[in-house]
Design an enzyme around this catalytic site. Sequence first.
Site, PDB file in Angstrom:
ATOM      1  N   LYS A 110       0.844  -1.218   0.000  1.00  0.00           N
ATOM      2  CA  LYS A 110       0.000   0.000   0.000  1.00  0.00           C
ATOM      3  C   LYS A 110       0.867   1.252   0.000  1.00  0.00           C
ATOM      4  O   LYS A 110       0.490   2.279  -0.565  1.00  0.00           O
ATOM      5  CB  LYS A 110      -0.945   0.005   1.210  1.00  0.00           C
ATOM      6  CG  LYS A 110      -1.961  -1.116   1.168  1.00  0.00           C
ATOM      7  CD  LYS A 110      -3.368  -0.621   0.915  1.00  0.00           C
ATOM      8  CE  LYS A 110      -4.192  -1.648   0.195  1.00  0.00           C
ATOM      9  NZ  LYS A 110      -5.271  -2.272   0.747  1.00  0.00           N
ATOM     10  N   LYS A 192      -3.544 -10.564  -6.957  1.00  0.00           N
ATOM     11  CA  LYS A 192      -4.828 -10.987  -6.377  1.00  0.00           C
ATOM     12  C   LYS A 192      -5.954 -10.057  -6.837  1.00  0.00           C
ATOM     13  O   LYS A 192      -5.712  -8.884  -7.164  1.00  0.00           O
ATOM     14  CB  LYS A 192      -4.749 -11.046  -4.854  1.00  0.00           C
ATOM     15  CG  LYS A 192      -4.656  -9.711  -4.197  1.00  0.00           C
ATOM     16  CD  LYS A 192      -4.843  -9.813  -2.697  1.00  0.00           C
ATOM     17  CE  LYS A 192      -4.829  -8.381  -2.194  1.00  0.00           C
ATOM     18  NZ  LYS A 192      -4.696  -8.020  -0.914  1.00  0.00           N
ATOM     19  N   LYS A 195     -10.326  -4.698  -4.883  1.00  0.00           N
ATOM     20  CA  LYS A 195     -11.268  -3.634  -5.211  1.00  0.00           C
ATOM     21  C   LYS A 195     -10.548  -2.386  -5.717  1.00  0.00           C
ATOM     22  O   LYS A 195     -11.124  -1.563  -6.408  1.00  0.00           O
ATOM     23  CB  LYS A 195     -12.185  -3.313  -4.028  1.00  0.00           C
ATOM     24  CG  LYS A 195     -11.527  -3.153  -2.695  1.00  0.00           C
ATOM     25  CD  LYS A 195     -12.559  -3.266  -1.555  1.00  0.00           C
ATOM     26  CE  LYS A 195     -11.866  -3.578  -0.236  1.00  0.00           C
ATOM     27  NZ  LYS A 195     -12.735  -4.107   0.771  1.00  0.00           N
TER      28      LYS A 195
HETATM   29  P1  TYM Z   1     -10.393  -6.553   3.169  1.00  0.00           P
HETATM   30  O1  TYM Z   1     -11.528  -5.605   3.367  1.00  0.00           O
HETATM   31  O2  TYM Z   1      -9.258  -6.114   2.327  1.00  0.00           O
HETATM   32  O3  TYM Z   1     -10.901  -7.924   2.598  1.00  0.00           O
HETATM   33  C1  TYM Z   1     -11.988  -8.587   3.189  1.00  0.00           C
HETATM   34  C2  TYM Z   1     -11.807 -10.088   3.172  1.00  0.00           C
HETATM   35  O4  TYM Z   1     -11.747 -10.566   1.818  1.00  0.00           O
HETATM   36  C3  TYM Z   1     -10.572 -11.345   1.641  1.00  0.00           C
HETATM   37  N1  TYM Z   1     -10.078 -11.160   0.276  1.00  0.00           N
HETATM   38  C4  TYM Z   1      -9.789 -12.166  -0.559  1.00  0.00           C
HETATM   39  N2  TYM Z   1      -9.875 -13.499  -0.435  1.00  0.00           N
HETATM   40  C5  TYM Z   1      -9.513 -14.252  -1.500  1.00  0.00           C
HETATM   41  N3  TYM Z   1      -9.082 -13.727  -2.674  1.00  0.00           N
HETATM   42  C6  TYM Z   1      -8.978 -12.388  -2.841  1.00  0.00           C
HETATM   43  N4  TYM Z   1      -8.569 -11.885  -3.983  1.00  0.00           N
HETATM   44  C7  TYM Z   1      -9.345 -11.549  -1.754  1.00  0.00           C
HETATM   45  N5  TYM Z   1      -9.371 -10.206  -1.586  1.00  0.00           N
HETATM   46  C8  TYM Z   1      -9.822  -9.989  -0.326  1.00  0.00           C
HETATM   47  C9  TYM Z   1      -9.592 -10.794   2.674  1.00  0.00           C
HETATM   48  O5  TYM Z   1      -8.579 -11.712   2.966  1.00  0.00           O
HETATM   49  C10 TYM Z   1     -10.509 -10.523   3.834  1.00  0.00           C
HETATM   50  O6  TYM Z   1     -10.745 -11.697   4.577  1.00  0.00           O
HETATM   51  N6  TYM Z   1      -7.841  -6.291   7.377  1.00  0.00           N
HETATM   52  C11 TYM Z   1      -9.021  -6.811   6.798  1.00  0.00           C
HETATM   53  C12 TYM Z   1     -10.290  -6.405   7.506  1.00  0.00           C
HETATM   54  C13 TYM Z   1     -10.285  -6.638   8.978  1.00  0.00           C
HETATM   55  C14 TYM Z   1     -10.411  -7.906   9.617  1.00  0.00           C
HETATM   56  C15 TYM Z   1     -10.420  -7.623  10.996  1.00  0.00           C
HETATM   57  C16 TYM Z   1     -10.535  -9.213   9.143  1.00  0.00           C
HETATM   58  C17 TYM Z   1     -10.221  -5.709   9.944  1.00  0.00           C
HETATM   59  N7  TYM Z   1     -10.289  -6.292  11.157  1.00  0.00           N
HETATM   60  C18 TYM Z   1     -10.519  -8.650  11.924  1.00  0.00           C
HETATM   61  C19 TYM Z   1     -10.644 -10.228  10.087  1.00  0.00           C
HETATM   62  C20 TYM Z   1     -10.638  -9.943  11.456  1.00  0.00           C
HETATM   63  C21 TYM Z   1      -9.118  -6.324   5.357  1.00  0.00           C
HETATM   64  O7  TYM Z   1      -8.609  -5.303   4.997  1.00  0.00           O
HETATM   65  O8  TYM Z   1      -9.872  -7.045   4.585  1.00  0.00           O
END
Ligand code: TYM
Length: 326
Positions: A110, A192, A195
Amino acid sequence: MRIFSGIKPSGDLHLGNYIGALSQWIALQDAHECIYCVVDLHALTVAIDPSELRRRTLDAAAWYLALGLDPKKSTLFVQSHVSAHAELGWILNTIAKISELKAMHQFKEKSKSNPDNINMGLFDYPVLMASDILLYDTEGVPVGEDQKQHVELVRELARRFNGRFGETFTVPKSMLMKHGARVMALDNPAKKMEKTGSVDGYIALSDTPDLVKKKIKRAVTDSGREILFDAKKKPALANLLTIYHLLSGQAISDIEKAYAQGGYKEFKDGLARVLIEFLAPVQERYGQYRGDENNLRALLADGASRAKKHAEKKMIMIKRRIGLYE
Ligand code: TYM
């Protein structure tokens, strides 16, 4: 098991979020105690317009519900409605090491892609995530593969805290899909699905049938004509086959057989059909939930009050342990 997970409402929810995380959330809620969150404080780490953040927070909650999250079985809430998350984040900051946070892949990526906005929140992001998870004595964290390193850090922080102040936190485990923990971008199988990536790289849950067809048609493929799963030699096709398999429930070998006579065109037409069939009822339910904002807000308020009960009790224990005067 106690389960916790969240998604940040910073952009369109996409197929990667569903396959890697949300599909697990839904499956887990029958047998476990699940807490699911829209992590709006995390979304502040990227420059986001206030009205857009407000809108996307409700959008995300409506998508969770449309995909099958049952607010009677699971607790659904918005992170900033429970102030203990930020409070515990500060406390955990005092035991997290700068060197550990500097090693996080996501921070490095990032920082590279957004050199003008490397803010403290972006750096500290995994510590707030630790606070989300540890506040609820979480045992399992269903996420995509990209979050595994963050959950490892959460485990380390929990152990360190327990070692210094006495048994306080449960040490959680990440839960990853066997297939689909890392859905790749349609326009670049080495990256990967994200968004923030190019629009052609991801299928948003809100994409229309025409857009789905267009994106799948444009999706990068590998050389050769055969529809065969080979993650090393044919990574682009392996990604598409995985998506097909997970959304249709058909075994990969059956999909290979079904397209043995055809080439990529037939396969891609079939995949677009599977995607459209999956998305249509979800989009319809999304419209219903999103269209009734009063109901949505009431569900989130109820979830927040349930989450607060856990969180406030836990905070009292944590404060005692570290010597904050009562
Ligand atoms: P975020 O918002 O980037 O993504 C949300 C969830 O989607 C999964 N994900 C994917 N899985 C498979 N293939 C992909 N291409 C892909 N892109 C995204 C992410 O692994 C995630 O599970 N830090 C986290 C949010 C968060 C969180 C937490 C998660 C904040 N606090 C506590 C679990 C527990 C995040 O930015 O996810």
